[in-house]
Design an enzyme around this catalytic site. Structure first.
Site, mmCIF file in Angstrom:
data_model
loop_
_atom_site.group_PDB
_atom_site.id
_atom_site.type_symbol
_atom_site.label_atom_id
_atom_site.label_comp_id
_atom_site.label_asym_id
_atom_site.label_seq_id
_atom_site.Cartn_x
_atom_site.Cartn_y
_atom_site.Cartn_z
ATOM 1 C CG HIS A 398 -1.787 1.180 1.325
ATOM 2 N ND1 HIS A 398 -1.420 2.287 2.052
ATOM 3 C CD2 HIS A 398 -2.967 1.467 0.745
ATOM 4 C CE1 HIS A 398 -2.369 3.183 1.932
ATOM 5 N NE2 HIS A 398 -3.318 2.721 1.151
ATOM 6 N NE ARG A 494 -3.938 -1.076 -6.829
ATOM 7 C CZ ARG A 494 -2.807 -0.879 -7.494
ATOM 8 N NH1 ARG A 494 -2.536 0.329 -7.975
ATOM 9 N NH2 ARG A 494 -1.955 -1.860 -7.671
ATOM 10 N NE ARG A 541 -8.519 -3.499 -8.285
ATOM 11 C CZ ARG A 541 -7.382 -3.658 -7.617
ATOM 12 N NH1 ARG A 541 -6.448 -4.470 -8.095
ATOM 13 N NH2 ARG A 541 -7.149 -3.005 -6.510
ATOM 14 C CD GLU A 637 -5.757 -9.569 -9.239
ATOM 15 O OE1 GLU A 637 -4.801 -8.871 -8.898
ATOM 16 O OE2 GLU A 637 -6.939 -9.224 -9.049
ATOM 17 N N GLY A 659 -2.477 -8.815 -13.343
ATOM 18 C CA GLY A 659 -2.184 -8.194 -12.048
ATOM 19 C C GLY A 659 -1.005 -8.948 -11.470
ATOM 20 C CG ASN A 661 1.299 -5.610 -8.041
ATOM 21 O OD1 ASN A 661 2.270 -5.590 -8.774
ATOM 22 N ND2 ASN A 661 0.553 -4.538 -7.821
ATOM 23 C CG ASP A 662 -2.733 -9.957 -5.886
ATOM 24 O OD1 ASP A 662 -2.163 -10.094 -4.782
ATOM 25 O OD2 ASP A 662 -3.635 -9.129 -6.082
ATOM 26 C CB CYS A 709 -2.829 -2.932 -14.373
ATOM 27 S SG CYS A 709 -3.787 -4.282 -13.679
HETATM 28 C C1 PEP Z 1 -1.967 -6.670 -9.047
HETATM 29 O O1 PEP Z 1 -2.258 -7.581 -8.300
HETATM 30 O O2 PEP Z 1 -0.996 -6.703 -9.824
HETATM 31 C C2 PEP Z 1 -2.754 -5.429 -9.046
HETATM 32 C C3 PEP Z 1 -2.529 -4.487 -9.941
HETATM 33 O O3 PEP Z 1 -3.699 -5.262 -8.056
HETATM 34 P P1 PEP Z 1 -3.380 -4.858 -6.535
HETATM 35 O O4 PEP Z 1 -1.963 -4.429 -6.465
HETATM 36 O O5 PEP Z 1 -4.345 -3.800 -6.193
HETATM 37 O O6 PEP Z 1 -3.656 -6.163 -5.833
HETATM 38 MG MG MG Z 2 -4.140 -7.590 -7.305
#
Ligand code: PEP
Ligand code: MG
Length: 762
Positions: A398, A494, A541, A637, A659, A661-662, A709
């Site tokens: 975050h 987001r 989203r 993701e 996604g 990140n996940d 993203c």
């Molecule tokens: C991700 O998971 O890559 C993503 C963009 O979503 P968040 O970071 O909000 O989970």
């Molecule tokens: Mg995500």
């Protein structure tokens, strides 16, 4: 000293006068001397200040208070600073100085002219940053009494705690430090903006001018998308005019400060600068560049057809990695902490440790926020600070996401910041290198919220790519900065942060029958972003916050305690079970579509099976959405969705976005927020790449837009790989757009070239 009068007019000032008029005064004098139309000004000289100290007996008193204080002891330092400032403000200004200031003010122009009063640092090696505490500016000053008080306040600013600390560390003799004060006619610009005298990336002699209505602050801070004009110095012609929708402007607010107000509809889309003003500005730009020998970043304003040049400084931030770091000046400083550089930029300030969100009231403008991990409810505090340091987290936590959008330097995952640092301690944060240094380091400047977009991006570099380069947005305040990058749309909005202002969970709104407030908050927030990207797609989203992120808000007590929130009740799985929460979001989308925002697309997070997409669509249809004619897509993701992409395509998704990140954390079982395993969090892991590769190929087969993203899309190396593997678009962070666009363009060219060579060889 005897020879220098209390007052010097701009026309009298020469470069060598810096000891008398300070850096700002000297630079204004120089600009005036080369014929730039600088607003009229005079300087209350450093000698006047010294006379004031001597004649009031303050010199001795100040010396006594500041002598031998331990500047590392914050309480002592603050107390000394407050005592001295009070002495300076309360002392009676000698009549001779008073008379000189009054007479000069009268001479300036009409009665009660409105002026800006600014302090001007006199020691050449005192940086102009607020380290030196010599940044005090009083705008909108009217009348003799207010002017005299403002001058005295500027003098007092020499004794801010940070300034005393800085001088002590730099070995300045406290009793020899001086300050000058610039008194300048305040230009209440009807229109204003900035100008790069040459192209900021290529250095070509094309002058780029950005302008909008009201004071220039709106353009500089990025609160508005300005008109964009390009003037070619070689052909002396205007080669580009791009008009923007300028929906807000900053105007003076009464006798103090400024305010942001909506622009009346007639002027919103009207052109700010006619041809004549563009050419004239470009000419002034050329004069400045020729004089200083390097391209300049110029601030200008226009009142009743008269152009004023307000500031001119070299474009130092362009194309240099150093600009984001500390130009090597941190080399000798002591490193206190190491973590991950999560948001670029450097800043110094006072540490404020926040252990509980309830304590965020203690956070002041310019502080360094230190906490275990930030939460959505800390965002208001995050907007104020100069930098952010956390114990926990990685590049996609975050704190990292929000800091990058705010343009605030951040170091995450230091493990021990909240234990090692002390409240009130002065530190310097390098958000590029992931380091926290002891003390204030020359060259680092506090980053302001809404910091400028990296020059390469804001200049609307004319790089055209076949692969769309989009931008990620999480907070509506970042919309204008995001749009200023010239991105091809928003690849991820987001919406969790949109409801933050109210500091309540979605569940609270429902339980308290405030559904309409919730819908309105979403509607207004999303609309800001849609308005900033007219005609470009914006993928919004649906809600995706893990339960722990909502815990501290009102209603948070009803959030379930989960062993692993990352794998818990979030994303589409929660919305499908909490129909009312989902319906309210859909209601906001419906109203926006109805209002004509057809470029709004909806993206479902955390889908793991096509049935979820089908169910979501059915629910939306049940609420009256024409689901076949709006743009609905998914995030990939979870490995399951990458593996089953063909089933999603057959279920009718209109787009898919990785996604990462996940996707990375779920593919290689590395918690994205856990600093202990951060070095194993590998976006280029072969398994991750294999999933991405195969999903891209399937999307291409079905002719469906495939994007990314996650944070990995902001890494140029990954962008190269993605373009090589056929991705349709990349959505990156605001600060990364320029370099991603460049990487994409180069890769595309290389692919075309290689294809042509292969063809020729056959
Ligand atoms: C991700 O998971 O890559 C993503 C963009 O979503 P968040 O970071 O909000 O989970
Ligand atoms: Mg995500």
């Amino acid at each position: 000293m005897k020879d220098v009068p209390n007052i010097l007019w701009l026309e009298e000032i020469r470069k060598e006068d810096i000891a008398s008029v300070g850096g700002k005064g000297a630079s204004l004098g120089e600009m005036a001397s080369i014929g730039l139309p600088v607003p009229p000004a005079f300087v209350v000289t450093a000698q006047a200040f010294r006379r004031f100290l001597i004649e009031t007996g303050l010199e001795q008193k100040i010396f006594k208070v500041s002598e031998n204080i331990d500047v590392e002891d914050n309480a002592v330092l603050e107390k000394a600073a407050d005592t001295i400032k009070a002495l300076v403000v309360k002392a009676k200004m000698p009549a001779a100085i008073k008379d000189d200031i009054r007479a000069s003010y009268k001479k300036m122009a009409q009665k009660d002219l409105i002026v800006a009063v600014r302090s001007s640092a006199t020691a050449e090696d005192l940086p102009d940053a607020s380290f030196a505490g010599q940044q005090e500016t009083y705008l909108n000053i009217k009348g003799e009494t207010a002017l005299l008080a403002a001058v005295q306040n500027c003098w007092a600013s020499l004794y801010g705690a940070r300034a005393i600390y800085y001088r002590a560390k730099q070995g300045f003799e406290e009793h020899t430090v001086n300050i000058a004060v610039v008194v300048q006619q305040l230009v209440h610009s009807e229109k204003a903006g900035v100008m790069f005298t040459s192209h900021p990336i290529s250095g070509e002699p094309t002058t780029i001018i950005e302008g909008s209505w009201g004071l220039g602050e709106a353009v500089v801070s990025g609160s508005v998308s300005p008109d964009h004009y390009v003037f070619d110095q070689r052909t002396e012609s205007i080669v580009e005019v791009t008009l923007a929708n300028k929906n807000v402007e900053i105007i003076p607010d009464g006798s103090h400060g400024t305010k942001l107000v909506p622009v009346d509809p007639v002027r919103q889309d009207a052109r700010v600068l006619p041809d004549g003003e563009i050419s004239k500005l470009a000419m002034y730009g050329k004069i400045a560049e020729n004089h200083y020998g390097v391209p300049q970043d110029v601030e200008w304003g226009i009142v009743a057809g008269t152009i004023y040049i307000l500031q001119s400084r070299p474009i130092t931030t362009i194309g240099k990695k150093e600009a984001k770091g500390m130009s090597g000046q941190g080399k000798d400083a002591k490193i206190l902490l190491k973590g991950q550089g999560a948001a670029p930029g450097t800043a110094s300030g006072k540490v404020v440790i926040i252990r509980d969100v309830k304590d965020t009231g203690a956070v002041k403008e310019g502080d360094i926020l230190v906490t275990r991990m930030t939460n959505p409810d800390m965002v208001p505090a995050m907007k104020k600070v100069a930098a952010i340091v956390t114990d926990e987290g990685g590049m996609t936590c975050h704190a990292a996401i929000v800091s990058r959008e705010l343009g605030t330097p951040a170091v995450v995952g230091t493990k021990t910041a909240t234990q090692q640092l002390r409240n009130g301690q002065i530190v310097t944060v390098d958000g590029e290198m992931g380091l926290v240094y002891e003390g204030a380091i020359t060259g680092a400047a506090p980053a302001k919220a809404g910091a400028a977009v990296p020059a390469a991006a804001s200049s609307n570099a004319p790089i055209i790519t076949a692969t769309s380069v989009k931008v990620n947005v999480s907070i509506p305040e970042a919309a204008a900065r995001a749009a200023a990058t010239g991105a091809d749309g928003v690849g991820l909005l987001r919406i969790e942060h949109l409801i933050l202002g109210l500091n309540k969970t979605p569940g609270w709104f429902i339980a308290n029958h405030k559904e309409e407030d919730f819908v309105k908050e979403l509607y207004d927030g999303i609309k800001i972003v849609l308005d900033a990207f007219p005609g470009k797609t914006v993928w919004v989203r649906t809600l995706d916050a893990p339960t722990d992120e909502f815990r501290n808000m009102q209603g948070g007590e009803s959030e379930p305690h989960e062993h692993n929130p990352m794998l818990g009740w979030r994303g589409i799985r929660r919305d499908l079970q909490s129909a009312e929460q989902f319906r309210l979001q859909v209601e906001a989308f419906k109203r926006l579509w109805k209002a004509g925002y057809e470029h709004l697309g909806v993206m479902f997070p955390m889908v793991s099976h096509p049935d979820q997409f089908i169910k979501a669509k059915e629910m939306m249809a049940g609420w009256g959405v024409d689901v076949e004619n709006v743009t609905l897509g998914i995030m990939i993701e979870i490995p399951a969705s990458a593996i089953m992409i063909e089933d999603f395509l057959q279920a009718g998704i209109k787009f898919a976005s990785f996604g990462t990140n996940d996707l990375i954390q779920y593919t290689i079982a590395i918690d994205r927020n856990n600093e202990n395993v951060a070095d194993m969090y590998n976006p280029q892991h072969p398994a991750v790449l294999a999933l991405i590769h195969s999903a891209i190929q399937k999307c291409r087969e079905y002719d469906v837009e495939c994007s990314i993203c996650g944070q990995a899309g902001s890494d140029p190396r990954m962008a190269v790989w993605l373009v090589e593997h056929g991705i349709t678009s990349i959505s990156a962070n605001i600060d990364a757009i320029a370099k991603i666009r460049e990487a994409v363009a180069k890769t595309e060219k290389r692919i075309i070239l290689e294809a042509a060579r292969t063809r020729d060889a056959e």
